[in-house]
Design a protein around this motif. Structure first.
Motif, PDB file in Angstrom:
ATOM      1  N   ALA A 539     -20.741  -6.513   9.240  1.00  0.00           N
ATOM      2  CA  ALA A 539     -19.971  -7.748   8.897  1.00  0.00           C
ATOM      3  C   ALA A 539     -18.405  -7.795   9.284  1.00  0.00           C
ATOM      4  N   PRO A 540     -17.981  -7.653  10.651  1.00  0.00           N
ATOM      5  CA  PRO A 540     -16.689  -7.715  10.969  1.00  0.00           C
ATOM      6  C   PRO A 540     -15.743  -8.858  10.498  1.00  0.00           C
ATOM      7  N   ASP A 541     -16.390 -10.123  10.062  1.00  0.00           N
ATOM      8  CA  ASP A 541     -15.702 -11.124   9.564  1.00  0.00           C
ATOM      9  C   ASP A 541     -15.804 -11.231   7.899  1.00  0.00           C
ATOM     10  N   ALA A 542     -16.350 -10.260   7.333  1.00  0.00           N
ATOM     11  CA  ALA A 542     -16.259 -10.437   5.800  1.00  0.00           C
ATOM     12  C   ALA A 542     -14.928  -9.951   5.199  1.00  0.00           C
ATOM     13  N   TYR A 543     -14.088 -10.830   4.742  1.00  0.00           N
ATOM     14  CA  TYR A 543     -12.622 -10.637   4.426  1.00  0.00           C
ATOM     15  C   TYR A 543     -12.639  -9.351   3.376  1.00  0.00           C
ATOM     16  N   TYR A 544     -13.635  -9.285   2.458  1.00  0.00           N
ATOM     17  CA  TYR A 544     -13.603  -8.316   1.435  1.00  0.00           C
ATOM     18  C   TYR A 544     -13.826  -6.912   1.898  1.00  0.00           C
ATOM     19  N   VAL A 545     -14.647  -6.961   3.130  1.00  0.00           N
ATOM     20  CA  VAL A 545     -14.891  -5.633   3.706  1.00  0.00           C
ATOM     21  C   VAL A 545     -13.495  -5.149   4.387  1.00  0.00           C
ATOM     22  N   LEU A 546     -12.947  -6.104   5.028  1.00  0.00           N
ATOM     23  CA  LEU A 546     -11.656  -5.667   5.778  1.00  0.00           C
ATOM     24  C   LEU A 546     -10.818  -5.404   4.717  1.00  0.00           C
ATOM     25  N   ASP A 547     -10.634  -5.968   3.617  1.00  0.00           N
ATOM     26  CA  ASP A 547      -9.759  -5.657   2.474  1.00  0.00           C
ATOM     27  C   ASP A 547      -9.916  -4.162   2.177  1.00  0.00           C
ATOM     28  N   SER A 548     -11.218  -3.630   2.113  1.00  0.00           N
ATOM     29  CA  SER A 548     -11.492  -2.367   1.275  1.00  0.00           C
ATOM     30  C   SER A 548     -11.154  -1.440   2.520  1.00  0.00           C
ATOM     31  N   GLN A 549     -11.376  -1.667   3.780  1.00  0.00           N
ATOM     32  CA  GLN A 549     -10.854  -0.719   4.719  1.00  0.00           C
ATOM     33  C   GLN A 549      -9.428  -0.704   5.105  1.00  0.00           C
ATOM     34  N   GLY A 550      -8.721  -1.897   4.770  1.00  0.00           N
ATOM     35  CA  GLY A 550      -7.411  -1.746   4.739  1.00  0.00           C
ATOM     36  C   GLY A 550      -6.706  -0.925   3.610  1.00  0.00           C
ATOM     37  N   TRP A 551      -7.324  -1.058   2.400  1.00  0.00           N
ATOM     38  CA  TRP A 551      -6.873  -0.132   1.375  1.00  0.00           C
ATOM     39  C   TRP A 551      -7.375   1.318   1.386  1.00  0.00           C
ATOM     40  N   LEU A 552      -8.239   1.742   2.311  1.00  0.00           N
ATOM     41  CA  LEU A 552      -8.628   3.013   2.571  1.00  0.00           C
ATOM     42  C   LEU A 552      -7.549   3.176   3.387  1.00  0.00           C
ATOM     43  N   ARG A 553      -6.959   2.758   4.284  1.00  0.00           N
ATOM     44  CA  ARG A 553      -5.918   3.036   5.340  1.00  0.00           C
ATOM     45  C   ARG A 553      -4.769   3.242   4.452  1.00  0.00           C
ATOM     46  N   TYR A 554      -4.363   2.471   3.396  1.00  0.00           N
ATOM     47  CA  TYR A 554      -3.242   2.439   2.537  1.00  0.00           C
ATOM     48  C   TYR A 554      -3.254   3.761   1.768  1.00  0.00           C
ATOM     49  N   MET A 555      -4.600   4.187   1.265  1.00  0.00           N
ATOM     50  CA  MET A 555      -4.650   5.308   0.350  1.00  0.00           C
ATOM     51  C   MET A 555      -4.387   6.723   1.342  1.00  0.00           C
ATOM     52  N   GLN A 556      -4.731   6.673   2.844  1.00  0.00           N
ATOM     53  CA  GLN A 556      -4.490   7.402   3.667  1.00  0.00           C
ATOM     54  C   GLN A 556      -3.144   7.573   4.342  1.00  0.00           C
ATOM     55  N   ALA A 557      -2.264   6.773   3.725  1.00  0.00           N
ATOM     56  CA  ALA A 557      -0.681   6.666   4.126  1.00  0.00           C
ATOM     57  C   ALA A 557      -0.738   6.102   5.611  1.00  0.00           C
ATOM     58  N   ARG A 558      -1.820   5.114   6.253  1.00  0.00           N
ATOM     59  CA  ARG A 558      -1.845   4.882   7.517  1.00  0.00           C
ATOM     60  C   ARG A 558      -1.653   3.249   7.499  1.00  0.00           C
ATOM     61  N   TYR A 559      -0.030   3.049   7.005  1.00  0.00           N
ATOM     62  CA  TYR A 559       0.064   1.892   6.522  1.00  0.00           C
ATOM     63  C   TYR A 559       0.261   0.659   7.605  1.00  0.00           C
ATOM     64  N   SER A 560       0.335   1.063   9.002  1.00  0.00           N
ATOM     65  CA  SER A 560       0.467   0.179  10.098  1.00  0.00           C
ATOM     66  C   SER A 560      -0.956  -0.489  10.197  1.00  0.00           C
ATOM     67  N   GLU A 561      -1.844   0.519  10.204  1.00  0.00           N
ATOM     68  CA  GLU A 561      -3.234   0.298  10.456  1.00  0.00           C
ATOM     69  C   GLU A 561      -3.825  -0.726   9.176  1.00  0.00           C
ATOM     70  N   ALA A 562      -3.574  -0.458   7.988  1.00  0.00           N
ATOM     71  CA  ALA A 562      -3.703  -1.064   6.873  1.00  0.00           C
ATOM     72  C   ALA A 562      -3.218  -2.452   7.069  1.00  0.00           C
ATOM     73  N   GLU A 563      -1.989  -2.489   7.506  1.00  0.00           N
ATOM     74  CA  GLU A 563      -1.251  -3.929   7.405  1.00  0.00           C
ATOM     75  C   GLU A 563      -1.997  -4.910   8.600  1.00  0.00           C
ATOM     76  N   VAL A 564      -2.724  -4.470   9.588  1.00  0.00           N
ATOM     77  CA  VAL A 564      -3.543  -5.272  10.746  1.00  0.00           C
ATOM     78  C   VAL A 564      -4.808  -5.521   9.815  1.00  0.00           C
TER      79      VAL A 564
END
Length: 622
Positions: A539-564
């Protein structure tokens, strides 16, 4: 918080609230349960005659037997009395020795009828064997013989018996019609007779034989009679009944091709396309079906049984506007197309056009076979229009049948605010739910009411009782999982989500919920990575899935990827949790003005979210 575990799908959220009672029947307005499909007119009066044939011959009234000794007559009287009490096997056991001894057609026929009612294969074989000996020149004898041979997988014997049946049945039918065998009329009627016999054969085979044997038998008929167009149609129709959609589509398209160039295509040709649409529905090949049948649909707007099935394909493919137009056309041209009228009403309800839906439902209230379902959805419509008293009037008219339990649950929901939990539970206890599905609905309803009353332990317990009935019910597993999270029973929460994924490995909401849970707890981030990557791929266009993956990148300190990822999620839906995640990410990237700008623009939309309202102040402190 419920939202923090990522049950953002509106349907999943509704499962935990009183509005979830609307889904207790297991269907949305656009997806009536399969049982309701039997209301369709084509299931009652198919022009091809490919329905309603029976393998078993009903036991008729007792015949007048010829003279016999007193003891035999007494035994037959006892047997007839047992039949009136539904004790068919006992009656058969009394009657079969008499029939075998006397070998009279009248008693033999009676025993044969009786054997069909016993549903005992040995009894049916005994009666059929006797029938072949006593009346070897009767078509019904060999019809029973080939069907029994098929049930045992004896294909060669079944085919020979079928050929004898066809020969005798053809002769009997022509004799009954008193047709001159040398006339042109005779040749035409022989063709029609063969078609009728093949259609009847396919119908009976599909009703009484395993798919493995039934389809092999019909393919043998096709092999032996390659010039007969009707055989391909019959094979396709039987495959459809067996739910073997691949064979159905192949056979029906081959049959359609065989009718090309034939001037008088008969009603079978029309029904081929109706069955093709049904096969595409069964195969879930909605777009393919729409594309391949589009030409026929455009050229034949007046064949409404086909148009109904084509409209169903449009609904399944989510082409709702096209479906509305097609159903409207059908209803306007064919007022007796009640299924289309109902389907159109449900589509309009889904689009919140309730007054128009009511106008369509009203005439169905006077159609006996549609009365219960139209009362139910009229009630749902009035409830959706915030007319509870009107809704109750409709629901309370349903006093039996398949919508009775659903109606009672709707009544309970409407009366809950006035009478409270105790009274509602008392009402539910009075319902006689013998069917497992109805029992499941009641447990689920009780769970929802307990949740509404903040009695979470009892809600969890009732969900568990529902799962005892249907362990693979994904909606209930989700609902119970959310309650476990709410009570901080994280192990049980994780267990329920894993059970969902064991049942459906590609279930996006479960992948997302479990993945986000790991991220939120800052545990098993490697598992979270796999779960969320899979969810995004599905589900590449499911906003809540993108949010979860973005927050995972945040927790991994990969902030630029999280921002995208979070900006993409925010572009899809203005969500308060996505907003908070994106602001925090901007702050980590030292984009303070951008973070402040996001807060200024969107925070006023969520005044009750205290965490969001205090977010900038807390970030500034750090």
């Amino acid at each position: 918080m419920l939202r923090s575990i990522k049950f953002k799908n509106a349907y999943l959220l509704s499962l935990l609230t009183l509005s979830g009672l609307t889904q207790l029947s297991g269907c949305s307005h656009l997806n009536m349960p399969a049982a309701k499909e039997t209301l369709a007119p084509e299931a009652v009066e198919m022009k091809s005659g490919f329905v309603n044939a029976r393998l078993s011959t009903p036991v008729e009234e007792a015949p007048t037997y010829s003279s016999m000794d007193a003891q035999t007559m007494y035994q037959l009287m006892i047997a007839e009395m047992l039949i009136t009490h539904g004790q068919f096997q006992d009656a058969f056991d009394l009657m079969i020795p008499i029939a075998q001894k006397r070998r009279e057609p009248e008693i033999t026929q009676r025993v044969f009828q009786l054997s069909m009612q016993t549903m005992n294969l040995l009894s049916m074989k005994q009666a059929t064997t006797l029938l072949k000996e006593v009346e070897p020149d009767k078509a019904v004898t060999w019809q029973a013989a080939y069907l029994l041979s098929l049930q045992e997988g004896e294909l060669e014997a079944a085919f020979k018996e079928w050929q004898r049946y066809v020969k005798l049945a053809d002769a009997e039918m022509r004799a009954k019609s008193a047709i001159d065998e040398d006339s042109v009329t005779s040749k035409l009627s022989q063709q029609q007779t063969f078609e009728s016999l093949v259609l009847d054969t396919a119908n009976r085979v599909a009703q009484s034989s395993a798919a493995e044997y039934g389809l092999a038998f019909l393919k043998e008929i096709q092999k032996q009679y390659p010039q007969e167009r009707v055989v391909g149609y019959a094979l396709g129709a039987a495959a459809l009944a067996y739910q073997d959609y691949s064979v159905a589509l192949t056979s029906l398209w081959a049959s359609e091709k065989s009718y090309q160039g034939v001037e008088d295509k008969t009603v079978i040709y029309e029904d081929i396309y109706t069955k093709l649409a049904q096969a595409y529905l069964g195969a879930t090949s909605y777009e393919e079906g729409l594309n391949k049948l589009a030409g026929y649909a455009a050229q034949n707007p007046n064949i409404w049984r086909f148009q109904e099935q084509y409209a169903r394909l449009e609904v399944k493919a989510e082409r709702y506007e096209s479906a509305v137009q097609r159903y409207s056309m059908i209803v306007e041209q064919f007022p007796q197309a009640y299924t289309s009228r109902l389907s159109l009403a449900l589509l309009l309800m889904e689009q919140k056009q309730f007054p128009q839906a009511d106008d369509l439902l009203n005439p169905l209230l006077n159609v006996p076979s549609f009365q219960s379902i139209s009362l139910y959805y009229s009630g749902v419509s009035k409830k959706s229009q915030n007319q509870p008293e009107q809704a109750l009037l409709f629901f309370k008219q349903i006093v039996e049948g398949e919508f009775y339990i659903e109606a009672q649950l709707q009544i309970a929901e409407l009366e809950y605010p006035k009478i409270g939990l105790t009274k509602v539970l008392e009402q539910l206890e009075t319902l006689n739910a013998e069917d497992p599905e109805d029992q499941l609905k009641l447990y689920r309803a009780k769970a929802i009411f307990y949740k509404a009353a903040d009695n979470i332990p009892q809600a969890i317990q009732n969900y568990e009782l529902a799962l005892n009935i249907m362990p693979s019910n994904i909606d209930i597993l989700f609902s119970q999982a959310a309650l476990f999270y709410e009570t901080a029973d994280y192990q049980s929460y994780e267990d329920r989500l894993n059970r969902v994924l064991a049942l459906k490995p590609n279930q996006v909401d479960a992948l997302n919920a479990l993945g986000y849970y790991f991220v939120e707890q800052n545990i098993h981030l490697d598992k979270a990575e796999d779960l969320l990557a899979k969810a995004v791929a599905i589900a590449p266009d499911a906003y809540y899935v993108l949010d979860s993956q973005g927050w995972l990148r945040y927790m991994q300190a990969r902030y630029s990827e999280a921002e995208v990822l979070l900006e993409k999620a925010m572009a899809l839906k203005t969500d308060e949790e996505v907003l908070m995640h994106l602001i925090k990410t901007k702050w980590q990237l030292s984009k303070f003005s951008e973070a402040q700008g996001l807060w200024d623009k969107y925070a006023p939309q969520f005044p009750e979210n205290e965490d969001l309202q205090s977010l900038m102040r807390n970030l500034s402190k750090n």
